[in-house]
Design an enzyme around this catalytic site. Structure first.
Site, PDB file in Angstrom:
ATOM      1  CD  GLU A   1      -2.521   1.178   2.764  1.00 43.23           C
ATOM      2  OE1 GLU A   1      -2.376   0.207   3.525  1.00 43.23           O
ATOM      3  OE2 GLU A   1      -3.276   2.121   3.008  1.00 43.23           O
TER       4      GLU A   1
ATOM      5  CG  ASP B   1      -5.060   2.173   8.272  1.00 44.43           C
ATOM      6  OD1 ASP B   1      -5.203   1.347   7.337  1.00 44.43           O
ATOM      7  OD2 ASP B   1      -4.492   3.265   8.124  1.00 44.43           O
TER       8      ASP B   1
END
Ligand code: TSJ
Length: 647
Positions: free
Chosen positions: A430, A505
């Site tokens: 990411e 998250d």
């Protein structure tokens, strides 16, 4: 009643305790593991016994209640576990059921041996692994009661404690917290199991209650398998209403129920098969018979009406976009299972019985439903054309004498140096910045890094054409190197492990979900063959500067944090990682990338039934359904229901 109170307990009991002690010593041998999955196994043993009773025709309602004290109870409306003295042991049958391994089946002479009787280990295992278990039997006007404590010690022997008008069995137990890594029952896991049973047993009602939250849910399906398919295919584009057939084969007394539906824009084949209400994960003769019968029905039909210009359709052409449930009831005398986990049906008769059955029924359906049949055959031919085109392209590439052309690789990819593909790992990371860190921290020989900018597309709601034009997705497809959709070829993958590495998250969880959705729909074999993993970065770093040295420990959860604090010792500092970007290359390597020290979870389709629904509901076109579902289950960490730990 009188003979019950007189029962004396002698030498026999010692033998009983030995049996249960074995279960306590090596629980995993009996329930697979001592994690959450093993914990729920205790529930299935008890529920499956109640289900068997309903399957034999006694009782139409089963209630499961999660209590505030951490115990769980199961109540049925069956005949009640027999309480009379068992001749062999001289003890009440109900006591034997809870103290002898595999005792349940001995008292059961039902025609179709099912759930518990098939390969269940029995309620005695639940007893052995419980702090206490409390049993009430409602039978012939009496309430009988007995209780075990501390892993199967008889604390209160069988006695009559009252009178009643109803009949049934109530079993309540509290799992032993010294055995399991968690003793928290999960609503979703239990609900899914009960719902599956309810689909397979039309007319039997299951009620799940959580006394902590007040949540109650009923599962009652009058149309069984039809509702099963409707539920799995929610949010897809069905080509017809659910098609269903049922019959009993005269000769073998095998009872067959099949429901199926084709969906457009679905390139997978999903078959759920059951024997006597127990899922046959590895298929077997009934699934083979189903595949053969469908293929023959469609090919004979197409040939008779000259629909395919003589080019025979292959099974895979015919099964693209198919969802089916095949549920058989087989008499005990004909039952054969294979494989280590007994998840594969071996009964030879099932192949021909199912094949002939579905051939006849489906042929008739095709004749009677012209509109569907035209669309359906067109879909088969389209799939056939795509398959032939792909094969031709592959052959041409092979015949081409030029050295095999390397696929155009994205400039974003930092490749691995080794050509030993099976040993190589692709990290899909990411963000560019974490990608940069990963690039520095990687093992150059075997690890490749592919950073993703932004979020990849939600692949559940877009067409194939759009899909390959999305840059992120196209890069992933090219990098893996094995095609996608119907042309995906597992033999061509360029990496042994595909590892998704995101922040811990909700954004990270969302990216995981999107990527898994993509793999689930377009490279499903990548998941089913165990090639997809999720890297789990630590949440904390505990450290202390000790002169020039830095002592440090990483922690992945709160338990680990406490341990890390102890290890580092007084004067420690704790930093909480919010994202991958906060780690330097060495830290990222140590905690998340190095095979010797990292934590990886392998993505598995643990409960395909749940996975399919979750993926299509969460990621599908219909925003309304999705919102409703998300509101009910707000937590993107739900992704973990189809992820299983490997390390
Ligand atoms: F697993 C269990 F033992 F804990 C358990 C068993 C839990 C629950 C909630 C229910 C049951 C259960 C067992 N319900 N009903 C029965 N039935 C019998 O054990 C039974 C009753 C009568 C006869 C018979 O042949 O007359 C045979 C059986 C096996």
């Amino acid at each position: 009643m009188s003979d019950i109170k007189k029962t004396t307990y002698t030498a026999d009991d010692i033998h009983v305790m030995k049996g249960l002690e074995g279960v306590r010593k090596r629980p995993a041998m009996y329930i697979g593991s001592t994690n959450s999955a093993g914990l729920h196994h205790l529930v299935w043993e008890v529920v499956d016994n109640a289900v068997d009773e309903a399957l034999s025709g006694y009782g139409k309602k089963i209630c499961v209640t999660m209590h505030k004290d951490g115990s769980i109870s199961v109540l049925d409306e069956g005949r009640g576990i027999p309480v009379g003295i068992n001749k062999e042991t001289g003890r009440p049958a109900v006591e034997v059921v809870f103290t002898e391994l595999h005792a349940g089946g001995k008292f059961n002479n039902a025609v179709y041996k099912s759930a518990a009787g098939l390969h269940g280990v029995g309620a005695s295992v639940t007893n052995a692994l419980s702090e206490w278990i409390d049993i009430n039997v409602y039978q012939e006007g009496n309430i009988y009661h007995l209780k075990f404590e501390n892993g199967g010690n008889l604390a209160v022997p069988l006695e009559v404690v009252g009178t009643c008008k109803k009949h049934g069995t109530l079993v309540r137990f509290k799992p032993d917290a010294t055995i399991f890594s968690t003793v928290e029952f999960k609503w979703d896991t239990i609900a899914s199991h009960l719902q599956e049973s309810a689909f397979l047993m039309k007319g039997v009602e299951f009620v799940l209650t959580d006394e902590k939250t007040g949540q109650v849910q009923n599962f009652l399906y009058e149309n069984g398998l039809v509702e099963y398919i409707n539920n799995v295919n929610i949010n897809k584009q069905p080509m017809s209403p659910v098609i269903s057939f049922a019959d009993t084969d005269e000769e073998t007394q095998i009872d067959i129920e099949i429901a199926l539906q084709y969906c457009s824009e679905d390139y997978n084949e999903t078959i759920y098969s059951y024997v006597n209400n127990v899922r046959t994960r590895d298929g077997g003769t009934h699934e083979t018979g189903f595949r053969t019968g469908i293929a023959k029905a469609v090919n004979d039909f197409a040939e008779q009406y000259k629909l395919t210009k003589g080019k025979k359709l292959e099974g895979s052409d015919i099964r693209e976009g198919l969802t089916a449930v095949v549920s058989l009831k087989i008499p005990e005398a004909l039952l054969e299972f294979e494989g280590q986990t007994k998840g594969k049906l071996g009964t030879p008769q099932a192949a021909s019985v199912v094949s002939n059955f579905i051939y006849n029924k489906f042929t008739y359906y095709l004749l009677e439903n012209k509109e569907f049949t035209i669309n359906f055959i067109n879909k088969c031919v389209a799939s056939q054309n795509a398959r032939l085109a792909a094969r031709k392209a592959k052959e041409e590439a092979r015949n081409n004498k030029k050295p095999k052309q390397e696929v155009i690789l994205s400039d974003k990819l930092t490749p691995a140096q080794s050509k030993e593909y099976a040993k190589n790992e692709l990290f899909i990371v990411e963000g560019d910045s974490a990608g940069g860190t990963a690039k520095k921290g990687r093992d150059r020989l075997h690890q490749a890094i592919l950073p993703l900018r932004g979020k990849p597309l939600n692949t559940d709601s877009i067409s194939m054409e759009k899909l390959v034009h999305n840059e992120e997705i196209a890069t992933i497809i090219n990098t893996i190197g094995a095609g996608f959709g119907q042309n995906f070829d597992l033999d061509d993958i360029k990496y042994g492990k595909i590892i998704i590495m995101t922040d811990a998250d909700t954004d990270g969880a969302h990216i995981q979900t999107l990527l898994l959705t993509f793999f689930y729909h377009y490279m499903r074999q990548l998941i089913t063959s165990g090639h997809v993993y999720i890297a789990v970065p630590p949440l904390y770093r505990v450290y202390k500067e000790d002169g020039k040295k830095v002592i440090q420990e990483y922690a992945w959860d709160d338990d680990g944090l406490e341990q890390a604090k102890k290890k580092v010792g007084g004067g420690y500092k704790v930093s909480r990682y919010k994202g991958l970007g906060e780690m330097d290359a060495i830290q990222l390597k140590e905690t998340t990338m190095d095979p010797k020290t990292r934590l990886l979870v392998r993505v598995e389709i643990d409960d395909p039934f749940l996975a399919e629904k979750r993926v299509t509901v969460l990621m599908g076109r219909d925003a309304g359904i999705r919102r409703a579902w998300v509101e009910e289950n707000v937590d993107f960490n739900k992704v973990d229901t189809f992820i299983k730990e490997v390390k």
